[in-house]
Design an enzyme around this catalytic site. Structure first.
Site, PDB file in Angstrom:
ATOM      1  N   SER A   1     -12.119 -10.868   0.122  1.00 57.71           N
ATOM      2  CA  SER A   1     -12.514 -10.857   1.124  1.00 57.71           C
ATOM      3  C   SER A   1     -14.074 -10.260   1.859  1.00 57.71           C
ATOM      4  O   SER A   1     -14.220 -11.528   2.831  1.00 57.71           O
ATOM      5  CB  SER A   1     -11.702  -9.612   1.280  1.00 57.71           C
ATOM      6  OG  SER A   1     -10.267  -9.710   1.479  1.00 57.71           O
TER       7      SER A   1
ATOM      8  N   LYS B   1      -2.592   0.815  -0.325  1.00 54.74           N
ATOM      9  CA  LYS B   1      -2.110   0.242   1.230  1.00 54.74           C
ATOM     10  C   LYS B   1      -0.713   0.839   1.714  1.00 54.74           C
ATOM     11  O   LYS B   1      -0.406   1.090   2.557  1.00 54.74           O
ATOM     12  CB  LYS B   1      -1.474  -0.953   0.656  1.00 54.74           C
ATOM     13  CG  LYS B   1      -2.393  -2.387   0.487  1.00 54.74           C
ATOM     14  CD  LYS B   1      -1.896  -3.473  -0.098  1.00 54.74           C
ATOM     15  CE  LYS B   1      -2.564  -4.198   0.147  1.00 54.74           C
ATOM     16  NZ  LYS B   1      -2.120  -5.975  -0.397  1.00 54.74           N
TER      17      LYS B   1
ATOM     18  N   ASP C   1       0.010  -9.369   5.277  1.00 55.69           N
ATOM     19  CA  ASP C   1       0.081  -9.911   3.592  1.00 55.69           C
ATOM     20  C   ASP C   1       1.563 -11.179   4.270  1.00 55.69           C
ATOM     21  O   ASP C   1       1.034 -12.487   3.431  1.00 55.69           O
ATOM     22  CB  ASP C   1       0.358  -9.574   2.914  1.00 55.69           C
ATOM     23  CG  ASP C   1      -0.677  -8.523   1.949  1.00 55.69           C
ATOM     24  OD1 ASP C   1      -1.811  -8.908   2.755  1.00 55.69           O
ATOM     25  OD2 ASP C   1      -0.417  -7.851   1.953  1.00 55.69           O
TER      26      ASP C   1
ATOM     27  N   GLY D   1      10.045  -9.836  -8.868  1.00 57.89           N
ATOM     28  CA  GLY D   1       9.290  -8.913  -8.529  1.00 57.89           C
ATOM     29  C   GLY D   1      10.048  -7.655  -7.621  1.00 57.89           C
ATOM     30  O   GLY D   1      10.486  -8.044  -6.633  1.00 57.89           O
TER      31      GLY D   1
END
Ligand code: NAP
Length: 278
Positions: free
Chosen positions: A20, A69, A106, A132
């Protein structure tokens, strides 16, 4: 000359590997802004103090990455409803009154990366298969639903987690057994891998692509390596493929706009800068 100096960064543990800073500092320079984007290694025991520090240090905000998160949501004054549905935040924006607002970009990054790879792709053109059921899967499922997907098949090694997502997100999301992952690809419009399988140092994802239409888009949230064995196999049989780098680059755009006031672009030059860090 504008004397405003804007500081932002990313909090994680560990965080040294994060790309980032390369992304945001590239944009800061490209747009001639005064500011910096740093790395904040915040131990889980210090997360609350770290987040309060955002305000104390006068930062514009911060990205939030693994493992914070979910936990970081607790310390927000307000969480965007989209992030609430995703169950996690990846961006904090300090408001003019000092309030901390939490967002999750995201899913935005993921959908933008698909549109960049195939502008004609539509979420409702056929079933989407998500492998997933972790944090990345949640963000991707919510964004696919919002983009108009009407049939999402979720398969996860631990089936109960796929079931939980199906329960939570309603009738458009169905949990199938992990052992049926090759069969689940029949008539799919999209396949996305959000498991760790295929990541550098991990085993390749064990799946047969025979039933997947060659018109389907095949994407992987992984970006190291850029081409996972799944993407290589899909490309060889004629599917358009999308790696996880686009998701990473595009999720950064709304955060940068919120902190620095300019909506930046993902350009070939930026990709080159980031690829040079791998
Ligand atoms: P996570 O919450 O830990 O979820 C990991 C998922 O991988 C779970 O569904 C887990 O299944 C599955 N898994 C792990 N080992 C497996 C195995 N041996 N066989 C089959 N499935 C296995 O992680 P996450 O945050 O969702 O991240 C997942 C991937 O997405 C990572 O590769 C990460 O780098 C990538 N990612 C990329 C971006 C981007 O910007 N490109 C953003 C976020 C994440 P169980 O439930 O059975 O354990």
């Amino acid at each position: 000359m504008n004397n405003t100096f804007i500081t932002a960064g990313v909090m994680g543990w560990p965080v040294a590997h994060s790309r980032s800073p390369f992304i945001h500092n590239y944009w800061i320079q490209q747009h001639g802004l005064r500011g910096v984007y740093g790395l904040f290694a915040v131990h889980p025991n210090h997360l609350e103090a770290g987040i309060q520090g955002i305000k104390a240090l006068g930062l514009a905000g911060s990205n939030i990455t693994i493992p914070h998160k979910v936990e970081a949501m607790k310390y927000m004054d307000w969480v965007d409803p989209l992030a609430t549905r995703m169950g996690a935040i990846n961006t904090i924006v300090v408001q003019p009154d000092g309030a901390l607002h939490g967002f999750n970009n995201d899913g935005f990054g993921y959908i933008e990366s698909l549109r960049e790879a195939q502008p004609t792709w539509h979420a409702n053109a056929g079933p989407c298969v998500v492998l997933g059921a972790g944090g990345a899967a949640r963000a991707i499922i919510v964004s696919l639903l919002d983009a108009g997907a009407t049939e999402i098949r979720v398969l996860n090694r631990t089936h109960s987690k796929a079931e939980e997502l199906a329960q939570e997100f309603g009738t458009h999301v169905t949990a199938l057994n992990w052992s049926d992952r090759s069969e689940a690809l029949a008539n799919a419009n999209l396949l996305v891998n959000t498991t760790n399988q295929g990541m550098r140092g991990e085993e390749a994802l064990d799946i047969e692509l025979d039933r997947l239409p060659t018109s389907a888009l095949v994407s992987d949230a992984i970006y190291i390596p850029l081409e996972t064995p799944l993407l290589a196999a899909a490309r060889m049989r004629g599917n358009t493929t999308v790696n996880g780098l686009g998701m990473l680059l595009h999720q950064a755009r709304p955060a940068f706009e919120a902190w620095f006031g300019v909506m930046p672009e993902v350009t070939p030059q930026l990709r080159k800068v980031i690829l040079a860090t791998f």
